[in-house]
Structures are given as structure tokens and as C-alpha cells.
Design a protein around this motif. Structure first.
Motif, PDB file in Angstrom:
ATOM      1  N   TRP A  36       0.845  -1.248   0.072  1.00 54.94           N
ATOM      2  CA  TRP A  36      -0.045  -0.002  -0.077  1.00 54.94           C
ATOM      3  C   TRP A  36       0.932   1.336  -0.049  1.00 54.94           C
ATOM      4  O   TRP A  36       1.783   1.354   0.773  1.00 54.94           O
ATOM      5  N   SER A  49       3.007   0.361   3.470  1.00 51.67           N
ATOM      6  CA  SER A  49       3.223  -1.076   4.149  1.00 51.67           C
ATOM      7  C   SER A  49       3.273  -2.125   3.032  1.00 51.67           C
ATOM      8  O   SER A  49       2.792  -1.858   2.191  1.00 51.67           O
ATOM      9  N   THR A  58       5.816  -8.932   7.071  1.00 54.99           N
ATOM     10  CA  THR A  58       5.169  -7.489   6.915  1.00 54.99           C
ATOM     11  C   THR A  58       6.156  -6.208   7.199  1.00 54.99           C
ATOM     12  O   THR A  58       6.944  -6.443   8.018  1.00 54.99           O
ATOM     13  N   TYR A  60       6.280  -2.008   7.665  1.00 55.42           N
ATOM     14  CA  TYR A  60       5.639  -0.649   7.732  1.00 55.42           C
ATOM     15  C   TYR A  60       6.436   0.330   7.786  1.00 55.42           C
ATOM     16  O   TYR A  60       7.672   0.388   8.289  1.00 55.42           O
ATOM     17  N   ILE A  70      -1.528  -4.733   7.726  1.00 53.70           N
ATOM     18  CA  ILE A  70      -1.600  -5.396   6.486  1.00 53.70           C
ATOM     19  C   ILE A  70      -1.909  -6.841   6.607  1.00 53.70           C
ATOM     20  O   ILE A  70      -1.378  -7.343   7.341  1.00 53.70           O
ATOM     21  N   LEU A  81      -5.991  -3.446   4.209  1.00 52.85           N
ATOM     22  CA  LEU A  81      -5.128  -2.539   5.058  1.00 52.85           C
ATOM     23  C   LEU A  81      -6.208  -1.920   6.254  1.00 52.85           C
ATOM     24  O   LEU A  81      -7.048  -1.180   5.984  1.00 52.85           O
ATOM     25  N   CYS A  96      -2.943   0.476  -4.028  1.00 48.73           N
ATOM     26  CA  CYS A  96      -2.446  -0.792  -4.060  1.00 48.73           C
ATOM     27  C   CYS A  96      -1.611  -1.048  -4.952  1.00 48.73           C
ATOM     28  O   CYS A  96      -1.594  -0.401  -6.068  1.00 48.73           O
TER      29      CYS A  96
END
Length: 126
Positions: A36, A49, A58, A60, A70, A81, A96
Motif C-alpha cells: 500500500w 506497508s 510484513t 510498515y 496489512i 489494510l 494498492c
């Protein structure tokens, strides 16, 4: 043809929550990193993220750690998200993105991603 379609944006007050979704089609969804990004007026697009193929890893941005989560559902070809404790500075168009390769330490660089959605607006008022 690859298509990424975001949904779930809207307007909320500071401290509120929103949940974004990104539906993917025409893409080998389960193969690569997805992320994202967001872009506020007058500012550059920035990585928010990212998540690895299986969801094991993941990533961030510091500005959203502890507030955003996420996730992805490969069976539904959908990226999510969850945004909590929203602040006015979170106001932006959220995009996205999908990569053909694995996530890396460069996850927040736009050049890592091949496909992009059209975006969904998130507005947080104080």
C-alpha cells in the motif's frame, strides 16, 4: 490484463478507523510482494506497508507502525489494510500495488512494483 481495484476509503474523524481492500484480477496474485502506498496533495507517493507472498513478512512505515495492519487472503485474491487511530496526517489517496517478485528491504520504493490500482481517498478530520 492485470487489474487492482481498491475500496473502503472514506472520511472519518481523528482517532477513527477504516479498512481498505484491494481486489486483484489477471495477476498471479499469490506470487509476489504486495503493498500500500499513499500520496497527499503536493507530496510524493510514499510506501505505507507491504506483505510477502505468504503473509509471513510484513513491513510498515514508521509513521503507521502500531496503527495499521496489512494482510492478504490469497484464496480471495485480496489485499487489506486495517487503519486504526487515524490522524489528519493520514489523509491521502491510497494505492494498492503488486510486484512480480519477493518483498525486499526496498519494499517502499515504487520501482519495485509493476501493477497499480487507481486509488481510494482517505480523509481524516481533526
Amino acid at each position: 490484463q492485470v487489474q487492482l481495484v481498491e475500496s473502503g476509503g472514506g472520511s472519518v474523524q481523528s482517532g477513527g478507523s477504516l479498512s481498505l481492500s484491494c481486489a486483484a484480477s489477471g495477476y498471479t496474485y499469490s506470487s509476489g510482494c504486495m503493498g500500500w502506498f499513499r500520496q497527499a496533495p503536493g507530496k510524493e507517493r510514499e510506501g505505507v506497508s507491504a506483505i510477502s507472498r505468504t503473509g509471513t513478512f510484513t513491513y510498515y512505515a514508521d509513521s503507521v507502525k502500531g496503527r495499521f495492519t496489512i494482510s492478504r487472503d490469497n484464496a480471495k485474491n485480496t489485499l487489506y489494510l486495517q487503519m486504526n487511530s487515524l490522524k489528519p496526517e493520514d489523509t491521502a489517496m491510497y494505492y494498492c500495488a503488486a510486484a512480480a517478485d519477493f518483498c525486499s528491504d526496498s519494499w517502499s520504493s515504487m520501482v519495485q512494483y509493476t501493477y497499480w490500482g487507481q486509488g481510494t481517498q482517505v480523509t481524516v478530520s481533526s
